[in-house]
Motif scaffolding. Structure first.
Motif, PDB file in Angstrom:
ATOM      1  N   GLU A 146      64.102 -22.155 -24.839  1.00 43.26           N
ATOM      2  CA  GLU A 146      65.120 -23.084 -25.343  1.00 43.26           C
ATOM      3  C   GLU A 146      65.504 -24.116 -24.290  1.00 43.26           C
ATOM      4  O   GLU A 146      65.890 -25.235 -24.626  1.00 43.26           O
ATOM      5  CB  GLU A 146      66.364 -22.294 -25.776  1.00 43.26           C
ATOM      6  CG  GLU A 146      66.158 -21.487 -27.051  1.00 43.26           C
ATOM      7  CD  GLU A 146      67.379 -20.665 -27.397  1.00 43.26           C
ATOM      8  OE1 GLU A 146      68.316 -20.618 -26.568  1.00 43.26           O
ATOM      9  OE2 GLU A 146      67.406 -20.063 -28.488  1.00 43.26           O
ATOM     10  N   ARG A 147      65.398 -23.731 -23.020  1.00 45.13           N
ATOM     11  CA  ARG A 147      65.798 -24.631 -21.927  1.00 45.13           C
ATOM     12  C   ARG A 147      64.614 -24.997 -21.040  1.00 45.13           C
ATOM     13  O   ARG A 147      64.778 -25.279 -19.857  1.00 45.13           O
ATOM     14  CB  ARG A 147      66.887 -23.959 -21.084  1.00 45.13           C
ATOM     15  CG  ARG A 147      68.146 -23.617 -21.871  1.00 45.13           C
ATOM     16  CD  ARG A 147      69.083 -22.739 -21.063  1.00 45.13           C
ATOM     17  NE  ARG A 147      70.324 -22.463 -21.747  1.00 45.13           N
ATOM     18  CZ  ARG A 147      70.462 -21.543 -22.695  1.00 45.13           C
ATOM     19  NH1 ARG A 147      69.411 -20.808 -23.055  1.00 45.13           N
ATOM     20  NH2 ARG A 147      71.624 -21.357 -23.290  1.00 45.13           N
ATOM     21  N   ALA A 148      63.420 -24.973 -21.628  1.00 49.34           N
ATOM     22  CA  ALA A 148      62.218 -25.223 -20.842  1.00 49.34           C
ATOM     23  C   ALA A 148      62.282 -26.581 -20.160  1.00 49.34           C
ATOM     24  O   ALA A 148      62.674 -27.579 -20.768  1.00 49.34           O
ATOM     25  CB  ALA A 148      60.987 -25.154 -21.734  1.00 49.34           C
ATOM     26  N   PRO A 149      61.937 -26.633 -18.874  1.00 49.34           N
ATOM     27  CA  PRO A 149      61.946 -27.913 -18.161  1.00 49.34           C
ATOM     28  C   PRO A 149      60.903 -28.869 -18.734  1.00 49.34           C
ATOM     29  O   PRO A 149      59.937 -28.442 -19.375  1.00 49.34           O
ATOM     30  CB  PRO A 149      61.594 -27.502 -16.725  1.00 49.34           C
ATOM     31  CG  PRO A 149      60.863 -26.211 -16.861  1.00 49.34           C
ATOM     32  CD  PRO A 149      61.468 -25.513 -18.036  1.00 49.34           C
ATOM     33  N   LYS A 150      61.099 -30.152 -18.478  1.00 46.67           N
ATOM     34  CA  LYS A 150      60.165 -31.167 -18.955  1.00 46.67           C
ATOM     35  C   LYS A 150      59.649 -31.963 -17.761  1.00 46.67           C
ATOM     36  O   LYS A 150      60.046 -33.108 -17.531  1.00 46.67           O
ATOM     37  CB  LYS A 150      60.853 -32.075 -19.973  1.00 46.67           C
ATOM     38  CG  LYS A 150      61.302 -31.329 -21.227  1.00 46.67           C
ATOM     39  CD  LYS A 150      61.979 -32.257 -22.227  1.00 46.67           C
ATOM     40  CE  LYS A 150      62.424 -31.493 -23.467  1.00 46.67           C
ATOM     41  NZ  LYS A 150      63.095 -32.365 -24.446  1.00 46.67           N
ATOM     42  N   PRO A 151      58.752 -31.355 -16.999  1.00 47.43           N
ATOM     43  CA  PRO A 151      58.244 -32.016 -15.796  1.00 47.43           C
ATOM     44  C   PRO A 151      57.356 -33.206 -16.150  1.00 47.43           C
ATOM     45  O   PRO A 151      56.703 -33.232 -17.197  1.00 47.43           O
ATOM     46  CB  PRO A 151      57.445 -30.910 -15.105  1.00 47.43           C
ATOM     47  CG  PRO A 151      57.005 -30.018 -16.226  1.00 47.43           C
ATOM     48  CD  PRO A 151      58.141 -30.029 -17.202  1.00 47.43           C
ATOM     49  N   LYS A 152      57.324 -34.177 -15.247  1.00 48.26           N
ATOM     50  CA  LYS A 152      56.488 -35.355 -15.451  1.00 48.26           C
ATOM     51  C   LYS A 152      55.154 -35.251 -14.720  1.00 48.26           C
ATOM     52  O   LYS A 152      54.189 -35.920 -15.087  1.00 48.26           O
ATOM     53  CB  LYS A 152      57.239 -36.602 -14.986  1.00 48.26           C
ATOM     54  CG  LYS A 152      58.514 -36.895 -15.785  1.00 48.26           C
ATOM     55  CD  LYS A 152      59.218 -38.139 -15.260  1.00 48.26           C
ATOM     56  CE  LYS A 152      60.486 -38.418 -16.040  1.00 48.26           C
ATOM     57  NZ  LYS A 152      61.204 -39.627 -15.531  1.00 48.26           N
ATOM     58  N   THR A 153      55.098 -34.406 -13.691  1.00 50.63           N
ATOM     59  CA  THR A 153      53.884 -34.241 -12.912  1.00 50.63           C
ATOM     60  C   THR A 153      53.580 -32.750 -12.742  1.00 50.63           C
ATOM     61  O   THR A 153      54.452 -31.898 -12.953  1.00 50.63           O
ATOM     62  CB  THR A 153      54.024 -34.878 -11.522  1.00 50.63           C
ATOM     63  OG1 THR A 153      55.001 -34.131 -10.768  1.00 50.63           O
ATOM     64  CG2 THR A 153      54.464 -36.341 -11.639  1.00 50.63           C
ATOM     65  N   GLN A 155      51.770 -39.150 -23.871  1.00 43.72           N
ATOM     66  CA  GLN A 155      53.216 -39.111 -23.634  1.00 43.72           C
ATOM     67  C   GLN A 155      53.559 -38.458 -22.296  1.00 43.72           C
ATOM     68  O   GLN A 155      54.731 -38.254 -21.981  1.00 43.72           O
ATOM     69  CB  GLN A 155      53.921 -38.345 -24.765  1.00 43.72           C
ATOM     70  CG  GLN A 155      53.904 -39.044 -26.115  1.00 43.72           C
ATOM     71  CD  GLN A 155      52.562 -38.946 -26.806  1.00 43.72           C
ATOM     72  OE1 GLN A 155      51.916 -37.889 -26.764  1.00 43.72           O
ATOM     73  NE2 GLN A 155      52.114 -40.032 -27.431  1.00 43.72           N
ATOM     74  N   GLY A 156      52.523 -38.110 -21.527  1.00 44.30           N
ATOM     75  CA  GLY A 156      52.749 -37.468 -20.243  1.00 44.30           C
ATOM     76  C   GLY A 156      52.384 -36.000 -20.284  1.00 44.30           C
ATOM     77  O   GLY A 156      51.653 -35.534 -21.158  1.00 44.30           O
ATOM     78  N   LEU A 157      52.893 -35.230 -19.341  1.00 45.25           N
ATOM     79  CA  LEU A 157      52.600 -33.805 -19.236  1.00 45.25           C
ATOM     80  C   LEU A 157      53.348 -33.043 -20.328  1.00 45.25           C
ATOM     81  O   LEU A 157      54.556 -33.202 -20.496  1.00 45.25           O
ATOM     82  CB  LEU A 157      53.025 -33.312 -17.857  1.00 45.25           C
ATOM     83  CG  LEU A 157      52.394 -32.024 -17.339  1.00 45.25           C
ATOM     84  CD1 LEU A 157      50.894 -32.185 -17.187  1.00 45.25           C
ATOM     85  CD2 LEU A 157      53.030 -31.643 -16.010  1.00 45.25           C
ATOM     86  N   MET A 158      52.609 -32.194 -21.079  1.00 43.53           N
ATOM     87  CA  MET A 158      53.216 -31.455 -22.183  1.00 43.53           C
ATOM     88  C   MET A 158      52.735 -30.006 -22.167  1.00 43.53           C
ATOM     89  O   MET A 158      51.583 -29.724 -21.824  1.00 43.53           O
ATOM     90  CB  MET A 158      52.813 -32.081 -23.526  1.00 43.53           C
ATOM     91  CG  MET A 158      53.275 -33.516 -23.713  1.00 43.53           C
ATOM     92  SD  MET A 158      55.052 -33.638 -23.982  1.00 43.53           S
ATOM     93  CE  MET A 158      55.181 -32.936 -25.619  1.00 43.53           C
TER      94      MET A 158
END
Length: 299
Positions: free
Chosen positions: A154-161, A198-201
């Motif tokens: 539910e609170r998973a981080p959304k890293p860009k790299t 859209q980036g890292l997913m």
């Protein structure tokens, strides 16, 4: 079927027509049991890459290894109906894949949800199961462990790299996995995420989170003891992370009492679920499969 990095990509149709994917390591069956690898809830076939290479090419006995992407994970298509993301449907998908690959029986390795699917397979088609490795899962699941997974998703981080992703995974799981090296974390992140426009997913259908978020953890979870006891005649190795929150030491002891021939390994410095390619685990898993097959041949 295209070949890359020691495996081939295999695509097949689920019973409802959805396009599904598996990785196939090794050549044609050589008279030894093939190995089927089933990942955790949001995981995919890439989790088993190093172990599959070991079992298919580096072990004394080379085995064909098939690692599945469930629907909504990895290279398998996403399902428009979120209710289909359940272990019953996924067990049927695995059986369809085995039929497409002309595999009638195999040894199975199941991490977390993969182990639950093995319990279902034992009810649906027990003859397909020749030996079982359960990775940090059993018929009795700790509510606290599921709550931890629920909270994380539910609170998973959304890293860009990938660097940010590694930092995020270490932040959440580092205390439970002190034994992991930088290389281990790198493999873990590489298996969990994919690059997109859209980036890292994360490499799974976001709707999977809903299936966990909707669980009512205020009530005891149903135990799968009847399904587990139905596996009593099948050689079984259960691996538990010493820091696991999902499979308790007490549950492991109960499993041993109900399956007296069960072998166990406790992995120090790891939680849920141990990385099967680390330390002595590949050799231990390979040796277990060899012993189980030799015993079967002598009976």
């Amino acid at each position: 079927m295209s070949s890359t990095e020691g495996f081939s990509d295999f695509f097949y149709a689920a019973p409802d027509g959805l396009r599904l994917h598996a990785r196939v390591y090794g050549g044609a069956n050589s008279g030894h049991w093939p190995v089927v690898c089933l990942p955790g809830l949001t995981r995919n076939a890439r989790d088993f890459h190093e172990l599959a290479l070991n079992l298919s090419a580096r072990s004394r006995v080379a085995r064909k290894v098939v690692a599945f992407d469930y629907r909504g994970r990895g290279q398998s298509a996403y399902d428009l109906d979120v209710s289909h993301y359940n272990v019953g449907v996924e067990a049927g998908d695995v059986l369809a894949g085995l039929t497409a690959l002309d595999i009638e029986e195999a040894a199975f390795i199941g991490t977390s949800r993969g182990g639950l699917i093995i319990h279902v397979l034992g009810a649906l088609q027990p003859a397909v199961l020749k030996a079982i490795v359960l990775n940090d899962i059993g018929p009795l699941i700790e509510t606290a462990g599921l709550a931890h997974i629920q909270s994380y998703l539910e609170r998973a981080p959304k890293p860009k790299t990938f660097a940010e992703a590694m930092d995020a995974q270490r932040s959440v799981h580092g205390k439970d996995f002190r034994a992991l090296t930088d290389a281990d974390w790198t493999r873990m992140v590489g298996a969990l995420y994919r690059e997109t426009d859209q980036g890292l997913m994360p490499d799974f259908d976001p709707k999977l989170v809903d299936t966990v978020a909707n669980l009512d953890l205020s009530q005891p979870l149903p135990a799968l003891w009847p399904q587990f006891e139905a596996l009593a005649a099948i050689p079984l190795l259960t691996i538990r992370g010493a820091n696991s929150r999902l499979l308790s030491a007490e549950a492991l002891q109960q499993m041993r009492q109900r399956h007296p021939m069960m072998e166990t390994i406790t992995v120090e410095g790891q939680g849920h679920a141990p990385f099967l390619e680390t330390g002595s685990l590949p050799g231990s898993i390979g040796a277990f499969l060899d012993r189980a097959e030799q015993q079967s041949c002598s009976e």
